[in-house]
Structures are given as C-alpha cells and as structure tokens.
Design an enzyme around this catalytic site. Structure first.
Site, PDB file in Angstrom:
ATOM      1  N   HIS A 130       0.877  -1.177   0.000  1.00 42.14           N
ATOM      2  CA  HIS A 130       0.000   0.000   0.000  1.00 42.14           C
ATOM      3  C   HIS A 130       0.918   1.232   0.000  1.00 42.14           C
ATOM      4  CE1 HIS A 130      -2.789   2.958   1.721  1.00 42.14           C
ATOM      5  NE2 HIS A 130      -3.771   2.146   1.418  1.00 42.14           N
ATOM      6  N   ASP A 208       3.348  -3.739   8.194  1.00 48.39           N
ATOM      7  CA  ASP A 208       2.077  -3.043   8.020  1.00 48.39           C
ATOM      8  C   ASP A 208       0.977  -4.090   8.201  1.00 48.39           C
ATOM      9  OD1 ASP A 208      -0.226  -1.907   7.135  1.00 48.39           O
ATOM     10  OD2 ASP A 208       0.532  -1.343   5.157  1.00 48.39           O
ATOM     11  N   GLN A 211      -4.201  -4.729   7.162  1.00 47.47           N
ATOM     12  CA  GLN A 211      -5.172  -5.706   6.625  1.00 47.47           C
ATOM     13  C   GLN A 211      -5.107  -7.035   7.357  1.00 47.47           C
ATOM     14  OE1 GLN A 211      -7.564  -5.146   4.604  1.00 47.47           O
ATOM     15  NE2 GLN A 211      -6.956  -3.148   3.821  1.00 47.47           N
ATOM     16  N   LYS A 234     -10.509  -0.241  10.432  1.00 49.48           N
ATOM     17  CA  LYS A 234     -10.664  -1.483   9.660  1.00 49.48           C
ATOM     18  C   LYS A 234     -11.034  -2.647  10.577  1.00 49.48           C
ATOM     19  CE  LYS A 234      -7.211  -0.084   6.221  1.00 49.48           C
ATOM     20  NZ  LYS A 234      -7.962   0.311   5.032  1.00 49.48           N
ATOM     21  N   CYS A 373      -4.558   2.336  -3.793  1.00 51.83           N
ATOM     22  CA  CYS A 373      -3.292   2.867  -3.236  1.00 51.83           C
ATOM     23  C   CYS A 373      -2.155   1.871  -3.407  1.00 51.83           C
ATOM     24  CB  CYS A 373      -3.444   3.253  -1.766  1.00 51.83           C
ATOM     25  SG  CYS A 373      -4.525   4.650  -1.527  1.00 51.83           S
TER      26      CYS A 373
HETATM   27  C1  PLP Z   1      -2.312  -2.567   3.695  1.00 49.54           C
HETATM   28  C2  PLP Z   1      -2.686  -1.198   4.125  1.00 49.54           C
HETATM   29  N1  PLP Z   1      -1.759  -0.425   4.708  1.00 49.54           N
HETATM   30  C3  PLP Z   1      -2.034   0.806   5.134  1.00 49.54           C
HETATM   31  C4  PLP Z   1      -3.268   1.347   4.971  1.00 49.54           C
HETATM   32  C5  PLP Z   1      -3.529   2.735   5.435  1.00 49.54           C
HETATM   33  O1  PLP Z   1      -4.467   2.705   6.446  1.00 49.54           O
HETATM   34  P1  PLP Z   1      -5.044   4.097   6.999  1.00 49.54           P
HETATM   35  O2  PLP Z   1      -5.647   4.784   5.832  1.00 49.54           O
HETATM   36  O3  PLP Z   1      -6.031   3.671   8.018  1.00 49.54           O
HETATM   37  O4  PLP Z   1      -3.894   4.824   7.564  1.00 49.54           O
HETATM   38  C6  PLP Z   1      -4.271   0.608   4.347  1.00 49.54           C
HETATM   39  C7  PLP Z   1      -5.615   1.178   4.092  1.00 49.54           C
HETATM   40  O5  PLP Z   1      -6.296   0.795   3.193  1.00 49.54           O
HETATM   41  C8  PLP Z   1      -3.973  -0.701   3.935  1.00 49.54           C
HETATM   42  O6  PLP Z   1      -4.895  -1.450   3.350  1.00 49.54           O
END
Ligand code: PLP
Length: 415
Positions: A130, A208, A211, A234, A373
């Site tokens: 992401h 990260d 998910q 999430k 993203c």
């Molecule tokens: C794998 C992953 N990392 C990071 C993020 C970023 O999360 P946030 O927008 O809550 O900061 C997302 C959000 O879709 C994500 O799916």
C-alpha cells in the site's frame, strides 16, 4: 497460512443484528457491503460505548485531577492495555496511539529512518505495498541518500523470495518494510520468514498489519517484527485512531516525531527534554474517545474470536473464487483461496472498474474500484485499476451471489 481450525463458526445472523447499516436500502435493495478492506462498519456496542464515554467519562487526559479526567485517562490508558494484549506486546509502553496506520508508518520512517539511514544503506519494501508503506520509505530513502529496493512478485501475485539473495549480496540493508496481507489482491506474506531474513542482514522489520490485525490473530513477538502498525477503522472501531507497536529499545533511542503536549517533560528557554514511552510519541490532545472505542472494538472482535473471523472469511473467499470462476468474462488477480485473505480483486473484460462499481451500486452492492493505493502493483499487473470485493465478520454468501448476479448484469449492459 491455510485455515485448518476447528473453531466454532460465527453466528453471523446474531452478528448482523448488531449493525444498523444493514437496514439501509439502496435503490430499494438491501445493502451488500463488500468494501471492508477499505473500512469496516461499526457495531452498536462500539457506538454505544463511545457515546457513554463522551457523556460520562470525557475530559482531556493525563493531567486532570478531577473525576472526569481520571475516568477519561483510565479509558484511554485501558485501551492501550487492550492493544498491547491484542498484539501480545511485551509491554504497553511499546504501544503508541497514532491517527492511523499511515501515521504509524510515517512515524517510523521519519523518527527512525532520518537518524539511522545514510548513503550506501538500503531500504527494502515489496511490490505489493500500500502507498502508506511504500511512499514514506521511498521519500526517506531519497532524503537520506539510501537506496530504495523492492522484492518483486511473481505472476500469481506472491513475493519472489529468490530475489532476497541478490538484495543480501548488495548488502547494507537497514529496513525491510512489508505488509502482512495485501489490501489489493489478498496475498498473505511470509512475514516471520522475512523478519528472520531482515535480522540476518542487521535490518529492522516493519510490518504493516492494517489488513491483518482485523482478520487474524497477531503476535508481534512470534512475528519477529520490530514495528507493527494498524488502524482502528478497519477493525470495527472508529476512524481517527491507529496504533504503532515498536520494540522498547528502538523507540527509546528514537527522537520524537511530532512535538508538543505529552511528548514533553520540561521546557526552558534554551532546552526541552522529552517524556518517557509511550507519551514521547503522542503530541497534542489525542483521539481520546476514539482510542477508547478502539479498545471496545478489540473486545468485540476478540469476543467473536479472531480464529473464527479468519475461518469465516476464508469460507467466503473460497466461495467467491468458485462463483467468480463461473463467469468467463471475469479475471481474478492474486493467489488461490487457500493462500489469500478475504479480498478478491478482479477485472471485467472490456469494462472499466469504475463502471462496474457504479452498476453494482444500483444493485445495492458496495465494492471498491481503483488502484487501491497500490500503483506499483497495478503497474506490475499491467492494469490501472481493479474492482475489489472484501469481506468481514458480517459478510454472508448471499452477498457473494448478489455480486455474481450483479456482474452478469454489468456484462449484459456494458459488455
Ligand atoms: C495494507 C494497508 N496499509 C495501510 C493502509 C492505510 O491505512 P489508513 O488509511 O487507516 O492509515 C491501508 C488502508 O487501506 C492498507 O490497506
């Protein structure tokens, strides 16, 4: 990581009765919310608890000596204890509340990266990331003169671990930053293995877990990670709050990221000293009720059981892959169901994903269309966007059937 649990199945109808959004009609049809990878819906228990907190336990945290401030501080710090337990963190001092997973990852990139990277070093990410776990590293690498490398994926959408040898030969790897689960195509990465490799290189491992945390049991110690980031929204919790777990010795050695409020111990005209963990990294008034709500959401999902949630989503993704395979005009991206999380990204031959999502919306089906993203991944797949369906604890097979019927309508009207 295949699912072979003997976990009690979820009573999905009981779960669904706690989510008011399911009463919504779209175009006269019940809503099928298949966009939980983007953000999950909120159960009444979380919303009610937050309202109760705002009405009976709200004030600014930490310094007040009066009753409401003490209650608020206990609610906020209690949530920190819950996050620590949720992640099996050795200490709650290692849990930093942030605005989101994105801010947590930026915190590490800035506060660790700027002081520990130099020309000749290498920062490694993956082609699946992401942007939140890609761009901060790309940026900090360019600011410090470090190289920015990536682990490529194969044609299935899984990491090519054979590329690690070449990266190791190059040397000076200082950071490996990778997601546990791909938000775009659902790939589950072998993070324990990658953490072992990173440590052999003398690098730190940043995970990260945006998910992963909502969908499977996480144990930061078993993962072998140094930093782990996730977001509340999430995980059935409110938006505006997330968490970073980091190993205490690394966090202690790092300079603060933002400055002000609780980050500070004392200020004189010539010098400021900084607070202990975790406060050193929490500048300004935090998202108090939201952190409290995250704690309630953690109780909610752990009450259902992370193993049960994972098994439930696995059944849905198996079913979705089977049903989508019936449609010869649909191409699904990513690994087979037994090696992916509850996320299915696909393209409909000759029809733009935004058009697909628009027509599905007329049928009451909420999916996401776009690059999610993950533009480097889209480039690797040779596309600019996909349509993505993603599941959570309240999702049911009938919604998969509605998606499939909806796609047949999409193809008939635009194909
Ligand atoms: C794998 C992953 N990392 C990071 C993020 C970023 O999360 P946030 O927008 O809550 O900061 C997302 C959000 O879709 C994500 O799916």
């Amino acid at each position: 990581m295949s699912v072979t649990s003997v976990t009690q199945p979820i009573d999905v109808q009981a779960v669904r009765s706690g989510f008011a959004f399911l009463e919504e009609l779209v175009n006269g049809k019940p809503i099928a919310y298949l966009d939980s990878a983007s953000s999950t819906q909120k159960p009444a228990v979380v919303l009610d608890a937050m309202r109760e907190f705002y009405e009976h336990a709200y004030a600014n945290v930490h310094r007040g000596v009066y009753r409401l401030a003490e209650r608020a501080t206990e609610g906020y710090e209690g949530a920190r204890r819950k996050v620590a337990g949720f992640l099996n963190a050795p200490s709650e001092r290692e849990v930093i509340f942030t605005r989101s997973a994105t801010e947590a990852l930026n915190l590490v990139a800035y506060a660790w990266g700027l002081d520990n990277l130099k020309p000749g070093d290498a920062v490694v990410v993956t082609e699946l990331e992401h942007h939140a776990n890609f761009v901060p590293w790309q940026y900090i690498a360019s600011r410090t003169g470090a190289s920015f490398l990536h682990i490529p994926i194969d044609d299935v959408g899984e990491l090519r671990l054979d590329a690690l040898d070449e990266i190791a030969r190059r040397g000076n790897v200082k950071i490996l930053a990778t997601g546990l689960v791909s938000n775009s195509i659902g790939t589950i990465n072998p993070v324990e293995k990658l953490a072992g490799w990173a440590h052999e290189q003398g690098a730190i491992m940043v995970v990260d877990a945006a998910q992963a945390a909502p969908h499977r049991k996480l144990d930061v110690q078993a993962l072998g990670a140094d930093f782990v980031a996730f977001s509340s929204h999430k995980l059935c919790g409110p938006s505006g709050v997330g968490a970073l777990w980091g190993r205490a010795e690394l966090l202690e050695a790092m300079a603060p990221f933002n400055l002000g409020g609780e980050t500070i111990r004392s200020v004189a005209l010539d010098r400021t000293t900084f607070n202990d963990l975790p406060h050193k990294f929490e500048a300004g008034t935090p998202a108090i009720a939201e952190a409290y709500g995250l704690g309630v959401a953690i109780d909610y999902v752990t009450g259902i059981g992370l193993d049960a949630i994972e098994a439930h989503e696995h059944e849905l993704v198996v079913y979705a892959m089977e049903r989508l395979a019936e449609l010869d005009f649909v191409r699904v991206f990513g690994p087979p169901a037994d090696r992916r999380a509850g996320i299915v990204s696909f393209e409909v031959a000759g029809i733009h994903p935004h058009d697909v999502a628009q027509i599905l919306d007329w049928e009451g089906i909420a999916v996401r269309a776009g690059h999610h993203c993950t533009q480097p991944l889209m480039t690797r797949l040779g596309i600019t966007a996909t349509t993505r369906a993603s599941f959570y604890v309240y999702s049911i097979p009938e919604e998969v059937d509605r998606l499939v019927d909806g796609l047949v309508k999409v193809q008939k009207s635009l194909g």
